[in-house]
Write a protein that holds these residues in place. Sequence first.
Motif, short mmCIF file in Angstrom:
data_model
loop_
_atom_site.label_atom_id
_atom_site.label_comp_id
_atom_site.label_asym_id
_atom_site.label_seq_id
_atom_site.Cartn_x
_atom_site.Cartn_y
_atom_site.Cartn_z
N TRP A 147 5.09 -55.08 18.75
CA TRP A 147 5.43 -56.43 19.18
C TRP A 147 5.04 -57.38 18.07
O TRP A 147 3.92 -57.30 17.54
N LEU A 148 5.95 -58.29 17.72
CA LEU A 148 5.72 -59.22 16.62
C LEU A 148 5.86 -60.65 17.12
O LEU A 148 6.54 -60.92 18.12
N ARG A 149 5.24 -61.56 16.38
CA ARG A 149 5.31 -63.00 16.71
C ARG A 149 5.77 -63.77 15.49
O ARG A 149 5.26 -63.56 14.38
N CYS A 150 6.75 -64.64 15.66
CA CYS A 150 7.21 -65.49 14.57
C CYS A 150 6.17 -66.58 14.32
O CYS A 150 5.73 -67.26 15.26
N THR A 151 5.80 -66.76 13.07
CA THR A 151 4.76 -67.75 12.74
C THR A 151 5.29 -69.17 12.76
O THR A 151 4.51 -70.12 12.68
N ALA A 152 6.61 -69.34 12.88
CA ALA A 152 7.18 -70.69 12.90
C ALA A 152 7.47 -71.15 14.32
O ALA A 152 7.09 -72.25 14.72
N PHE B 82 8.00 -58.41 7.80
CA PHE B 82 8.98 -58.65 8.84
C PHE B 82 9.26 -60.15 8.89
O PHE B 82 8.36 -60.96 8.63
N PHE B 83 10.49 -60.50 9.26
CA PHE B 83 10.84 -61.93 9.32
C PHE B 83 11.73 -62.18 10.53
O PHE B 83 12.38 -61.26 11.06
N HIS B 84 11.75 -63.43 10.96
CA HIS B 84 12.59 -63.86 12.08
C HIS B 84 13.83 -64.52 11.50
O HIS B 84 13.80 -65.67 11.07
N GLU B 85 14.94 -63.78 11.51
CA GLU B 85 16.14 -64.25 10.82
C GLU B 85 16.77 -65.45 11.51
O GLU B 85 17.24 -66.38 10.85
N ASN B 86 16.80 -65.48 12.82
CA ASN B 86 17.50 -66.55 13.54
C ASN B 86 16.54 -67.59 14.09
O ASN B 86 16.78 -68.19 15.14
N CYS B 87 15.45 -67.80 13.39
CA CYS B 87 14.46 -68.78 13.86
C CYS B 87 15.06 -70.18 13.85
O CYS B 87 15.73 -70.59 12.88
N THR B 88 14.84 -70.92 14.90
CA THR B 88 15.42 -72.27 15.02
C THR B 88 14.66 -73.31 14.20
O THR B 88 15.15 -74.42 14.02
N THR B 89 13.47 -72.95 13.73
CA THR B 89 12.66 -73.93 12.99
C THR B 89 12.57 -73.62 11.50
O THR B 89 11.78 -74.23 10.79
N ARG C 287 13.14 -73.63 7.56
CA ARG C 287 13.44 -74.76 6.69
C ARG C 287 14.01 -74.27 5.36
O ARG C 287 13.52 -73.32 4.78
N LYS C 288 15.07 -74.96 4.88
CA LYS C 288 15.68 -74.71 3.60
C LYS C 288 16.03 -73.24 3.42
O LYS C 288 15.84 -72.65 2.35
N GLY C 289 16.52 -72.63 4.48
CA GLY C 289 16.98 -71.26 4.40
C GLY C 289 15.89 -70.22 4.36
O GLY C 289 16.18 -69.02 4.28
N LYS C 290 14.61 -70.61 4.43
CA LYS C 290 13.52 -69.64 4.40
C LYS C 290 13.43 -68.93 5.74
O LYS C 290 13.54 -69.55 6.80
#
Length: 636
Positions: free
Chosen positions: A108-113, A140-147, A149-152
């Motif tokens: 289980w992962l949590r997006c830091t943003a 690991f990264f959250h590709e569809n994160c709503t927050t 910034r600048k494509g990161k």
Amino acid sequence: MTDKAQYRRRVGSVRPSHLMFTGGVGALVDLPNFAVLVRGIDDWQYDSVELDDLKEPRLLRAVNSLLAEPFGPQVTQLRPAPWLDGADTDPNGLAAKVGVPVLPFPQWLRCTACNELGALDSKVFKFENAQPRRPDKARFFHENCTTKRKGKRPLAVAARFVLVCPSGHLDDFPYTTFVHRGGECTAVSHPRLQMLDHGGNQAANVRIKCVNCGKERNIRDAMGPRGESSLPSCRGRHPHLATFAAGGCEQLPKPLVIGASNQWFAQTLSVLAVPPTSGSALQGKIEQLWDTLQKVVAPAMLELIWDLPQFKPLHQWDQASVFEAIQKQRAATESAPSAQPTAYPDLLTPEWEIFTSAHIPEPTEDFALRDVTVPAALADMFSHIVQAERLREVRALVGFTRLDAPDPEDPDLVTRAPLSRSSTPAWVPASEVRGEGIFLRMPEPLVAAWEQRVAGSAAVAAHRDAYVEFRRNRYSGRVQGSDNPLRGWPGARYIALHTLSHLLIRAIALECGYSSASLSERIYAGRDEDPRTGILIYTAVPDAEGTLGGLVSLAEPKTITRIVRRALTDAERCSSDPLCAERLPRPPHEDFLHGAACHVCLFVSETTCERGNRFLDRRFIVPIDDPDLVLLQGVK
């Protein structure tokens, strides 16, 4: 982790000793951006690696005494971890694909943003590891994160909690059922969750929220006896083996933070490669090569294999002597008892007998001793000083435990989790280190007289009562202890020798440049009718620092005299005095197993001390309290 186009296989590196003591099979290892779980030995691949197994028959017998059934399958090999040189110079080569397999855990992962919480199989998070020379950049990264910034693409980190049970099982925390209090989301079948983590180490700072139905719950509701009783029963999961226990598990799981120190304890065995007590260097080599030499039943067969590379160490003897030694080893093997021991195998007696033997054994590439004349100034303190110019220590991992550390005197007291899906694996992970050391033997009459003198003292009684209380506290809940409250009590003799060992280690570290973490100790303290009174201080690091000769040179008469005097002088004062000098364990309010000892005067690193900085007390070595308690009275 499989090798696919979007990422490299290599995600990090650790030393062989790390796999033995800190993060071996079944352990969670923190990488820079996520955590991984070391997989069981069934998944370790040696197809591309030509590694010789470590030959140490005495250790192999000890491993089998713990793991194998009396007449069942046997462990036949001690294997180092799979590894090939060249991963740094050629990150696209074969070496970068060879290593110890791991899997991301917890899953289980949590997006830091945006605080999105989800499992890996939910496809919410993706993985990248595209830089061959920078495995530390794997993440690991959250590709569809709503927050974002600048494509990161925001970093996704491991969710903080897992479930662990005393039987060694490990599982993901049940976030979905937890936030819905055992039920299901009333809005959707697969709800979206958020972990609102406000930092710190307190569960009260972490809340789980269902985005779809709006329910929230604080993780503190899962903590403590009441919270743990509301958790689902243990599923008997061993994720390092990809198995579940048949019929589940009867134990109640306990939530842990993934960085908790009690999520994994290694159960290891280690021996020094010493020649047979009653034999010779030749007999020791025969024992090491016995897997092959046991098939030699005639001199002609020995002639056929004589020039093979693995038998080159035997060329210093003639073939007739070698064949005679083979026959002797065969007779000893056939007459050896196969009874299963009820405690840890005795690994110290052969070493003690070699170090105290009247005749120094023939030097080998693994073991070489040299007697040193005991200086007149220390004649009342030591009866025997030996320089161990060459030492080889072999260590084997036989299993691991969770929540409670294995008891050094009772291997079955805490449930041992397996390394493989087989109850008796064909091999176990092992490592070896080569180094040097100093062996010091104290006169038995001196120690025996002191032991009798202090037997009825209040100080020894306080240590003994503290040990009883320690076992009662430790084994009152998850583990059922022995009926004998003093089982495993090392005795006053051990406390004195252990304290002296720490004093010498700290003095040696200042004198010769070795860091104390590069040194290790073995205490030979006899009980009852077993008069052992020895200390071995040796290097135990897997690099060149352990074999430079700087330690054995300190055993020369003038140098060892100066070191011992300095150690005793430093022990008389501690910057934490008088608090340190007056300390004695007083149960039930003080749950520790040391007296006048602290980080300033006696404690050393965990890799150095064989008992975790327990059983230490300066008052038994130098006069800081009652002079009658001092072992070394009159020594200056």
